[in-house]
Design a protein around this motif. Structure first.
Motif, PDB file in Angstrom:
ATOM      1  N   ALA A   1       1.133  -1.209   0.239  1.00 24.55           N
ATOM      2  CA  ALA A   1      -0.028   0.181  -0.041  1.00 24.55           C
ATOM      3  C   ALA A   1       0.831   1.336  -0.066  1.00 24.55           C
ATOM      4  CB  ALA A   1      -0.900  -0.094   1.149  1.00 24.55           C
ATOM      5  N   ILE A   2       1.618   1.681  -1.177  1.00 27.96           N
ATOM      6  CA  ILE A   2       2.666   2.625  -1.069  1.00 27.96           C
ATOM      7  C   ILE A   2       1.992   3.661  -0.807  1.00 27.96           C
ATOM      8  CG2 ILE A   2       4.315   3.741  -2.386  1.00 27.96           C
ATOM      9  CD1 ILE A   2       4.927   1.170  -4.007  1.00 27.96           C
ATOM     10  N   GLY A   3       0.725   4.012  -1.679  1.00 25.98           N
ATOM     11  CA  GLY A   3      -0.149   5.402  -1.349  1.00 25.98           C
ATOM     12  C   GLY A   3      -0.476   5.716  -0.047  1.00 25.98           C
ATOM     13  N   GLN A   4      -0.612   4.769   0.668  1.00 28.71           N
ATOM     14  CA  GLN A   4      -1.173   4.947   2.152  1.00 28.71           C
ATOM     15  C   GLN A   4      -0.389   4.723   3.197  1.00 28.71           C
ATOM     16  OE1 GLN A   4      -4.238   6.086   2.372  1.00 28.71           O
ATOM     17  NE2 GLN A   4      -4.604   5.863   0.263  1.00 28.71           N
ATOM     18  N   GLY A   5       0.912   4.181   2.892  1.00 23.90           N
ATOM     19  CA  GLY A   5       2.064   3.822   3.911  1.00 23.90           C
ATOM     20  C   GLY A   5       3.083   5.029   4.297  1.00 23.90           C
ATOM     21  N   CYS A   6       4.074   4.437   4.698  1.00 27.20           N
ATOM     22  CA  CYS A   6       5.243   5.303   5.037  1.00 27.20           C
ATOM     23  C   CYS A   6       5.938   6.330   4.157  1.00 27.20           C
ATOM     24  CB  CYS A   6       6.396   4.432   5.602  1.00 27.20           C
ATOM     25  SG  CYS A   6       7.980   5.300   6.189  1.00 27.20           S
TER      26      CYS A   6
END
Length: 200
Positions: free
Chosen positions: A93-98
């Protein structure tokens, strides 16, 4: 029609949230103003009237992203934090992650104000990881070296897990890093001559 202060604040929060998501997914340089305006449901004019430039939007979006991340992990112990941070779900979930892991490659070529905002997020991450690690060890606080090593290890593991094209290797990178920090949360740092060990 004039927009109320509450609605204006809501619009601004939506812009920052969508910008933070797109920047993490595509990178700052790879995200155009068209995409930002469309995601926020606004015109170019509205976007520029609120932020003045894409650079300023990036500065504020990064700050908002890091603030939400701290709020999300507030109260979690070290084990629970690792369960989330080093999970396949977070990796995917790159867009919602760190924001640190998603955007660190952009920063060397970034504008100084954007890098400053990013650095503030890194400092906050270091403090958060250090506090959780100290609590996990039953200590009042960690050393700066331990905080730096822990944060770098976690972000590095996430970056590598996202970069490789072997799903099993990706999973093992995450799992191995989590096991190491839970089993030995204070990895030994080599000590050279004159720093506590006699020279041979």
């Amino acid at each position: 029609m004039r927009v109320s202060k509450e609605k204006a604040a809501e619009n601004r929060a939506r812009i920052l949230s969508e910008a933070g998501r797109l920047f993490r997914e595509r990178g700052i340089a790879g995200t155009g103003v068209d995409a930002l305006a469309e995601a926020a449901g606004l015109t170019h004019g509205s976007l520029y009237s609120q932020f003045g430039s894409k650079e300023q939007l990036a500065v504020e979006a990064l700050a908002a992203t890091f603030r939400r991340s701290r709020e999300t992990h507030e109260g979690k112990d070290f084990a629970a934090f690792l369960d989330h941070y080093l999970s396949p779900r977070h990796r995917d979930a790159i867009g919602q992650g760190c924001g640190i892991a998603a955007l660190c490659a952009d920063m060397p070529r970034g504008a100084s104000a954007v890098r400053s905002s990013f650095t503030g997020g890194v400092r906050g991450f270091l403090d958060s990881v250090g506090t959780k690690l100290a609590s996990h060890r039953g200590e009042a606080e960690t050393t700066e070296e331990e905080r730096l090593a822990a944060a770098a290890s976690l972000v590095g593991a996430l970056l590598l897990a996202r970069a490789v094209d072997d799903p099993e290797l990706s999973d093992r990178l995450l799992a191995a890093t989590k096991r190491q920090w839970l089993a030995s949360p204070s990895p030994e740092v080599p000590v050279g001559p004159g720093e506590g060990q006699p020279a041979r």
